[in-house]
Design an enzyme around this catalytic site. Structure first.
Site: not given
Ligand code: 13P
Length: 341
Positions: A177, A219
């Protein structure tokens, strides 16, 4: 490393019409959201809240996996079943956040680097034993005056790749991510520039560390105008720029991409995902959601720390899950929102 098994789990995480529930807020983040609503910030309240989320009947129709926090994977639901077992019994793959949070990057105080590589191998092995089958590590890239810096992008990409390889060796599918933050008044063009560079460097580092691309999920944040930009790009432009950016950076071997919501409203997050799936650009991966706030924020407000509100809160959660499940198929419509109201 069993790449075939990793691939099987990764594909199941992005199955058609399903996405991931990010419910892995750290104590400080979860407590901040509770405090805003006047909910006591205790371990029991966090357990009750998360119990409300995972026991919503029918959640698995739209949710393929749920990301837990260290505290939650060690807790039980209110009926005494470990959270990970409860999810698995419902057909939802349990996952776990394994990073230790984003901290100031030395020499670049306005930027952050994510910590947590120390002891990661042991933690991943333990989480696998506790039932987790995938993991998550979030890096944050800030756009601002003179930033993001190369130092920040490179340090975070390297850490993401080291994490991903360690996870795979422990049998966990890594969710990689790299979040380019929406904070600021930057244009969508600037967001594109930073997101493309970040993703390029991330995949370069993943290759260097020997990460099996078929056994991971990306992500990313969407390519979107800064939250306080004077004129913000419309839904179709966000979708088009986001898919274009991914096509330029993400190898076809990656089974799926699950977006974060990053502070978008519930409705925006559904509209954008839907438009992304309707985009005329052909692409090789599944495109779905891994939302935290855009799935939970209404449900948390409705619950408000009172178990008398569980059913209504679960309805709110299921509704957002249904909207986003439809968006992952390009079948979400604005009319669905008025139906909910
Ligand atoms: P949000 O969808 O609130 O951005 O959170 C996703 C997430 O896993 C942040 O690390």
């Amino acid at each position: 490393m069993n790449n075939e098994e990793l691939n099987k789990v990764a594909c199941a995480m992005v199955a058609p019409g399903r996405g991931i529930l990010a419910m892995d807020e750290s104590h400080p983040t979860c407590n901040k959201r509770f405090e805003k609503l006047g909910i006591p910030t205790t371990e029991t309240m966090r357990q009750e809240y998360r119990d409300m989320l995972v026991t919503a009947d029918g959640l698995s129709d739209y949710v393929s996996g749920a990301i837990l926090f260290d505290e939650t994977i060690r807790q039980k639901t209110l009926d005494g079943t470990p959270f990970a077992d409860h999810l698995a019994n419902k057909g939802i793959i349990p996952g776990i956040k394994v990073d230790a949070g984003a901290k100031p990057l030395a020499g670049h105080e306005e930027e952050k680097v994510t910590h947590g590589l120390d002891g990661l191998q042991e933690r991943c092995t333990e989480y696998f034993e506790l039932g987790a089958r995938f993991s998550k590590w979030r890096a944050v890239i800030t756009i601002g005056k003179g930033i993001s810096s190369w130092a920040c992008i490179e340090a975070n990409a390297h850490a993401l790749a080291r994490y991903a390889r360690i996870s795979q060796e422990a049998g966990l599918v890594p969710i990689v991510e790299p979040e380019v933050l929406m904070d600021g008044d930057h244009s969508i063009e600037r967001c594109y520039e930073v997101t493309e560079l970040t993703q390029r460097v991330v995949f370069y580092q993943l290759k260097n560390q020997g990460v099996a691309l078929e056994g991971m999920i990306l992500k990313p944040s969407m390519v979107i105008s800064g939250a306080s930009a004077k004129s913000r790009a419309d839904v179709e432009t966000v979708a088009e720029q986001t898919v274009r950016c991914l096509l330029n950076t993400v190898p076809a071997a990656v089974p799926g991409i699950a977006f974060l919501s990053g502070g978008q409203t519930d409705q925006e997050a559904s509209q954008h995902l839907n438009a992304i799936n309707l985009s005329g650009l052909s692409r090789p991966w599944a495109l779905t959601f891994s939302y935290g706030r855009a799935l939970q924020q209404t449900a948390m407000q409705v619950w408000n720390g009172d178990n008398a509100n569980v059913q209504k809160a679960q309805q709110a959660l299921l509704w957002r899950a249904k909207c986003n499940g439809s968006a992952a198929l390009g079948k979400y419509t604005d009319a669905m929102e008025s139906q909910a109201a």
